[in-house]
Motif scaffolding. Sequence first.
Motif, PDB file in Angstrom:
ATOM      1  N   LEU A  80       3.135 -13.886  -8.907  1.00  0.00           N
ATOM      2  CA  LEU A  80       2.650 -14.609  -7.715  1.00  0.00           C
ATOM      3  C   LEU A  80       1.421 -13.877  -7.636  1.00  0.00           C
ATOM      4  N   GLN A  81       0.143 -14.331  -7.667  1.00  0.00           N
ATOM      5  CA  GLN A  81      -0.969 -13.954  -7.231  1.00  0.00           C
ATOM      6  C   GLN A  81      -1.086 -14.362  -6.063  1.00  0.00           C
ATOM      7  N   MET A  82      -1.342 -13.536  -5.117  1.00  0.00           N
ATOM      8  CA  MET A  82      -1.679 -13.744  -3.439  1.00  0.00           C
ATOM      9  C   MET A  82      -2.844 -13.171  -3.133  1.00  0.00           C
ATOM     10  N   ASN A  83      -3.912 -14.151  -2.648  1.00  0.00           N
ATOM     11  CA  ASN A  83      -4.998 -13.706  -2.405  1.00  0.00           C
ATOM     12  C   ASN A  83      -5.316 -14.053  -0.602  1.00  0.00           C
ATOM     13  N   SER A  84      -6.328 -13.606  -0.107  1.00  0.00           N
ATOM     14  CA  SER A  84      -6.814 -13.970   1.357  1.00  0.00           C
ATOM     15  C   SER A  84      -5.294 -13.533   2.128  1.00  0.00           C
ATOM     16  N   LEU A  85      -4.854 -12.385   1.909  1.00  0.00           N
ATOM     17  CA  LEU A  85      -3.464 -12.342   2.476  1.00  0.00           C
ATOM     18  C   LEU A  85      -3.557 -12.165   4.168  1.00  0.00           C
ATOM     19  N   LYS A  86      -2.540 -12.557   4.867  1.00  0.00           N
ATOM     20  CA  LYS A  86      -2.606 -12.382   6.284  1.00  0.00           C
ATOM     21  C   LYS A  86      -1.430 -11.556   6.777  1.00  0.00           C
ATOM     22  N   PRO A  87      -1.445 -11.227   8.046  1.00  0.00           N
ATOM     23  CA  PRO A  87      -0.488 -10.246   8.732  1.00  0.00           C
ATOM     24  C   PRO A  87       0.791 -11.157   8.762  1.00  0.00           C
ATOM     25  N   GLU A  88       0.659 -12.444   8.969  1.00  0.00           N
ATOM     26  CA  GLU A  88       2.040 -12.919   8.654  1.00  0.00           C
ATOM     27  C   GLU A  88       2.707 -13.464   7.350  1.00  0.00           C
ATOM     28  N   ASP A  89       2.040 -12.697   6.370  1.00  0.00           N
ATOM     29  CA  ASP A  89       2.546 -12.928   4.975  1.00  0.00           C
ATOM     30  C   ASP A  89       3.507 -11.624   4.699  1.00  0.00           C
ATOM     31  N   THR A  90       3.580 -10.813   5.789  1.00  0.00           N
ATOM     32  CA  THR A  90       4.310  -9.668   5.571  1.00  0.00           C
ATOM     33  C   THR A  90       5.744  -9.892   5.575  1.00  0.00           C
TER      34      THR A  90
END
Length: 118
Positions: A80-90
């Motif tokens: 899973l490549q995760m870009n432009s991560l946001k605090p709500e992805d925690t």
Amino acid sequence: QVQLVESGGGLVQPGGSLRLSCAASGITFNAYALGWYRQAPGKQRELVAFISTDDRTNYEDSVKARFTISRDNAKNTLYLQMNSLKPEDTAVYYCNAAHERYRYLKYWGQGTQVVVSS
């Protein structure tokens, strides 16, 4: 013995990237549909991304265009490549394998923690 082992989680700043991996053993990997789920504190586990045995993909709306799911059947590994991560992805991220034909054959990894914070 079936094992799904996630790795690649950690602490990242907002806007950053991480790549999660899930190494599988004990299953015929290419016969399984695969998914990444996540569970944030106090929330239910939710499906983030899915990939079928023939590489069809589907994403939860909030991660579309930011996350990419992929599989390498030769290496028995899900990514899973995760870009432009946001605090709500925690959340704790889990991989899941479900046999495409025999749906009662389902397995989970132990999870890897992702924290998005400045």
